[in-house]
Design a protein around this motif. Structure first.
Motif, mmCIF file in Angstrom:
data_model
loop_
_atom_site.group_PDB
_atom_site.id
_atom_site.type_symbol
_atom_site.label_atom_id
_atom_site.label_comp_id
_atom_site.label_asym_id
_atom_site.label_seq_id
_atom_site.Cartn_x
_atom_site.Cartn_y
_atom_site.Cartn_z
ATOM 1 N N UNK B 85 43.580 45.371 35.661
ATOM 2 C CA UNK B 85 42.447 44.674 36.189
ATOM 3 C C UNK B 85 42.327 44.602 37.717
ATOM 4 N N UNK B 86 43.552 44.271 38.625
ATOM 5 C CA UNK B 86 43.351 44.235 40.009
ATOM 6 C C UNK B 86 42.759 45.575 40.683
ATOM 7 N N UNK B 87 43.282 46.824 40.026
ATOM 8 C CA UNK B 87 42.825 47.888 40.564
ATOM 9 C C UNK B 87 41.272 47.938 40.320
ATOM 10 N N UNK B 88 40.760 47.812 39.217
ATOM 11 C CA UNK B 88 39.355 47.713 38.876
ATOM 12 C C UNK B 88 38.634 46.795 39.810
ATOM 13 N N UNK B 89 39.315 45.596 40.168
ATOM 14 C CA UNK B 89 38.605 44.516 40.902
ATOM 15 C C UNK B 89 38.525 45.056 42.333
ATOM 16 N N UNK B 90 39.500 45.804 42.707
ATOM 17 C CA UNK B 90 39.755 46.264 44.236
ATOM 18 C C UNK B 90 38.423 47.346 44.164
ATOM 19 N N UNK B 91 38.455 48.328 43.379
ATOM 20 C CA UNK B 91 37.489 49.273 43.395
ATOM 21 C C UNK B 91 35.990 48.860 43.325
ATOM 22 N N UNK B 92 35.831 47.602 42.698
ATOM 23 C CA UNK B 92 34.493 47.027 42.660
ATOM 24 C C UNK B 92 34.168 46.362 43.979
ATOM 25 N N UNK B 93 35.006 45.822 44.509
ATOM 26 C CA UNK B 93 34.670 45.345 46.026
ATOM 27 C C UNK B 93 34.495 46.313 46.812
ATOM 28 N N UNK B 94 35.423 47.359 46.728
ATOM 29 C CA UNK B 94 34.961 48.399 47.624
ATOM 30 C C UNK B 94 33.462 49.039 47.434
ATOM 31 N N UNK B 95 33.246 49.086 46.076
ATOM 32 C CA UNK B 95 31.764 49.690 45.721
ATOM 33 C C UNK B 95 30.798 48.752 46.106
#
Lengths: 294, 326
Positions: B85-95
C-alpha cells in the motif's frame, strides 16, 4: 566570489549553443505543431557525421558545418512527408500519433547509433580547441576557450540568419503565415506541405550542425540524445512553445543555471533544478516566460 | 452470453492451474513476467488510449514503487505485504504532483513533463544515499516462483477487471472518452476535465507502482538502470501502441507478443541486444503509419464492417470505433 565572473561567462557561452539546440525545434513546432521526440537524436547523428567526416578528411569541424547542414537538411526534407502523413491522418488522434511516431524514430536512431558507433565517447578535434583566452581584471581571472567563443559566434550567426530569413524573405513570410493560420495561409496560395518540408529540413540541419559544435567542445557518444532532448524541451517550454524570440533568453538562462550548479553546487543536481524550473513554469505560466507560447 | 462466461471461467481456471502444469521454473518465470508487462501496458493505455495524454515517463511509477518497497524492507524491516500500500501511495503522490500542473495543458506539455520527470527522478535516485545510488539495492531473497505467479496474476487480473469496470461499464469511462474527444464540450456538460484526467492518471500510475513493488521483491535486485531506465517506458509504449490504443485487450495482446519476441530475441541473439532498440522503434513507427488503430483495433474494425455488411442496412452503419471491446 572570484569565481562569479567565470560562472557568468561560462553560462553565457554554453547558453549560446543551447539557442541552436532549441530554435529549429521551436520553429518546427510553430509550423507543424509537432513535438519531435527525436530532437536529441538528430543532434547525436549530426555529431557523428561530423566526427567521421573529420576523421576522413581531417578538415576542421567548423569548416564541415555546411556539409553536415546540407546532408541533414536533405534527410529532414525527405523524412517530413512521412511525419506529415502521420500528423494529418484522419484516424485516431493525429497529434498523439505524431508524438508516438517521433518517439519511435528516436528509439530507432539511438539503437542504430549504438549498433554502428558503439558505446565509446569521442570528440571532434578542432584547430582552436587547445587555445584559450585569458583575462585578468582586478585579481580575477577569466578563461575563455576559443572553441566555446566560436560556438557562441556560430549560434548567434545561425540565429541572425534565421531571423533575416523569417522576417525579410518571401519564404519566411510564408512560414510565419503558416504558423499563424494553416487554412488561411493555404487560401493565400501557400503550399503547406512544401513549406513544412523545408522547415523540417532546416530544423534537422540546424540540430545536426549543433551536434558537431557540441562534439568539438564536449564529447559525443551514441547515448547523448536524451540529455539534449531534455534541454531542448526545457528551453522551448520556458520560451513558450513556438515563440522564437523567447528562445535566446531561455537558453542563456539555462546556461547560467547549469554553470552556477557546476561551480557552486553539485552538478549532479542540475537535472533536478532544470526540472524544478520547468515544473514551476508549467504551474505558473504555461505559455512560457513571456506568455507568448502557442 | 452464457458461452462467453463459460469461456471466461475456463480461461481463469487455466490461469490458476498454470503453476501446477508448468513445472519448469524458467517458463513459469516467463509467464509471470508476461503478466507484469500486460499490467504495465494496460495501465499506460488507461491514460494514453482513454484520455489522449501520452505519459513518456511511465517507468517513474514502476521504479518508485520498486524503490519504496526495497527501502521499506531493507531499512525499516517491513514485511512485503505491508509495503505494497505504501508503494501504491507513493506512486499516487508522484502522479498527483506531476499531473496537477501538466494535465490542465495540451498533451504535448504533459508528454514533455513526464519525460523530463523520469530523467530527474533517475538522477535523484543515482545521487541519493538511501537508495544505494548506482549500485542499486538488494532485497531479502524469497525463492518461491508460484507465490510471485499468483501475486502477479491477482494484481494484473484485478487491474484488468477494475479498468474494464471503470472504463467500459461505469460512467467514468464515458466521462474520460468525452474529454478525449473534445474537452471543451465535456466542460460545457459540467465535467471537470482536469479532475477526471487526474483520476485517470492515478488509475494508470498506481498499478505501475504496485507492479514495481512486486518486481523488486521477485527479482531481489534493483538499480536505477533496470527499474527507472527508459526501457520500461519504451516497452510499455510499444506494446500498447502496437496492440491498439483505447482498448483493454489490445495492449494485453501487444504486451504478450512483444514480450515473447523480446525473450526469444534475448535468448538466441544476445550478441545483438542493441538491435532490439531498433526493432522496438521500427515497430512503433511502422504501427503508427500502417496500423493507426493497433493490431486489435484493425482486427475488430474488419470484423465489425464484415458484420455490418451482412446484417445491417448500409445506411445505419456507424463509422465510430468506440465500441467497447473486452
Amino acid at each position: 566570489m572570484e569565481l562569479l565572473p567565470q560562472a557568468l561567462i561560462d553560462g553565457l557561452l554554453i547558453g549560446g549553443i543551447y539557442i541552436t539546440i532549441a530554435i529549429g525545434f521551436s520553429l518546427a513546432y510553430g509550423v507543424m505543431h509537432i513535438i519531435d521526440f527525436a530532437v536529441g537524436e538528430w543532434i547525436m547523428l549530426g555529431a557523428f557525421l561530423g566526427y567521421y567526416l573529420n576523421l576522413w578528411s581531417a578538415l576542421d569541424p567548423f569548416i564541415l558545418l555546411p556539409a553536415v547542414f546540407l546532408a541533414f537538411f536533405l534527410i529532414g526534407y525527405l523524412i517530413q512527408p512521412l511525419v506529415y502523413r502521420v500528423i494529418s491522418g484522419k484516424k485516431g488522434n493525429p497529434v498523439l500519433m505524431g508524438l508516438v511516431f517521433t518517439f519511435g524514430l528516436g528509439l530507432m536512431f539511438r539503437g542504430s547509433a549504438l549498433t554502428g558507433f558503439g558505446f565509446y565517447s569521442h570528440s571532434i578535434p578542432s584547430a582552436i580547441s587547445q587555445n584559450s583566452f585569458f583575462l585578468e581584471m582586478g585579481g580575477m581571472f577569466i578563461t575563455i576557450p576559443y572553441v566555446r567563443l566560436a560556438g557562441l559566434l556560430y549560434a548567434l550567426a545561425v540565429t541572425m540568419v534565421l531571423h533575416f530569413v523569417l522576417k525579410k524573405t518571401n519564404f519566411g513570410r510564408a512560414v510565419r503565415a503558416l504558423s499563424q493560420h494553416r487554412e488561411a495561409s493555404g487560401l493565400m496560395g501557400i503550399n503547406a506541405k512544401r513549406i513544412s518540408s523545408y522547415v523540417y529540413g532546416i530544423y534537422v540541419g540546424i540540430s545536426a550542425m549543433t551536434g558537431v559544435i557540441i562534439g568539438s567542445i564536449f564529447t559525443i557518444n551514441a547515448q547523448m540524445g536524451g540529455e539534449y532532448s531534455i534541454l531542448a524541451f526545457f528551453i522551448v517550454v520556458l520560451a513558450g512553445m513556438g515563440y522564437l524570440p523567447g528562445v535566446p533568453w531561455a537558453s542563456f538562462l539555462l546556461g547560467l543555471v547549469q554553470s552556477f550548479f557546476l561551480i557552486y553546487l553539485n552538478p549532479s543536481y542540475t537535472l533536478m533544478a532544470v526540472f524544478g524550473i520547468l515544473f514551476t513554469i508549467l504551474l505558473i505560466s504555461p505559455k512560457g516566460l513571456f506568455g507568448r507560447g502557442v | 452470453m452464457s458461452r462467453k462466461y463459460l469461456l471466461l471461467i475456463l480461461f481463469c481456471g487455466i490461469l490458476l492451474a498454470v503453476p501446477s502444469i508448468v513445472r519448469d521454473t524458467f517458463y513459469l518465470r516467463i509467464v509471470t513476467e508476461a503478466f507484469m508487462w500486460i499490467g504495465l501496458a494496460i495501465s499506460w493505455d488507461v491514460l494514453a488510449g482513454y484520455t489522449g495524454y501520452l505519459n513518456f515517463g511511465h517507468g517513474i511509477f514502476f521504479g518508485v514503487g520498486a524503490y519504496t518497497t526495497s527501502i521499506l524492507m531493507n531499512l525499516c524491516g517491513w514485511s512485503f505485504f505491508m509495503t505494497l500500500p505504501v508503494s501504491a501511495l507513493v506512486a499516487a503522490v508522484v502522479a498527483v504532483i506531476a499531473g496537477i500542473p501538466t494535465l490542465r495543458l495540451k498533451g504535448a506539455y504533459f508528454a514533455i513533463a513526464t519525460w523530463a520527470l523520469a530523467r530527474a527522478i533517475q538522477q535523484m535516485v543515482l545521487v541519493a544515499s538511501f537508495t544505494g545510488g548506482p549500485d542499486g539495492m538488494r532485497l531479502p531473497p524469497f525463492l518461491h516462483p508460484g507465490f510471485f505467479y499468483y501475486t502477479m496474476l491477482i494484481v494484473v487480473g484485478g487491474v484488468f477487471a477494475l479498468n474494464w469496470f471503470l472504463l467500459e461499464k461505469a460512467p467514468f469511462g464515458l466521462k474520460v472518452k468525452a474529454i478525449r474527444e473534445d474537452d471543451q464540450s465535456a466542460m460545457s456538460l459540467g465535467l471537470n476535465p482536469t479532475k477526471i484526467k487526474l483520476q485517470a492518471f492515478l488509475l494508470s500510475a498506481v498499478p505501475a507502482g504496485i507492479l514495481g513493488a512486486i518486481y523488486a521483491y521477485w527479482i531481489t535486485y534493483i538499480d536505477p538502470a533496470s527499474v527507472l531506465g527508459d526501457m520500461v517506458t519504451d516497452q510499455a509504449v510499444v506494446m500498447a501502441v502496437f496492440g491498439g490504443l483505447g482498448t483493454l485487450i489490445g495492449p494485453a495482446i501487444g504486451a504478450v507478443i512483444i514480450f515473447l519476441f523480446k525473450t526469444y530475441f534475448w535468448a538466441y541473439l544476445s550478441d545483438y541486444q542493441v538491435l532490439y532498440l531498433i526493432i522496438l522503434g521500427g515497430v512503433i513507427a511502422a504501427s503508427v503509419v500502417f496500423l493507426p488503430n493497433g493490431l486489435w483495433g484493425t482486427i475488430t474494425s474488419y470484423r465489425q464492417s464484415d458484420k455490418a455488411l451482412k446484417h445491417e442496412p448500409v445506411s445505419s452503419r456507424s463509422d465510430d470505433k468506440g465500441d467497447p471491446h473486452v
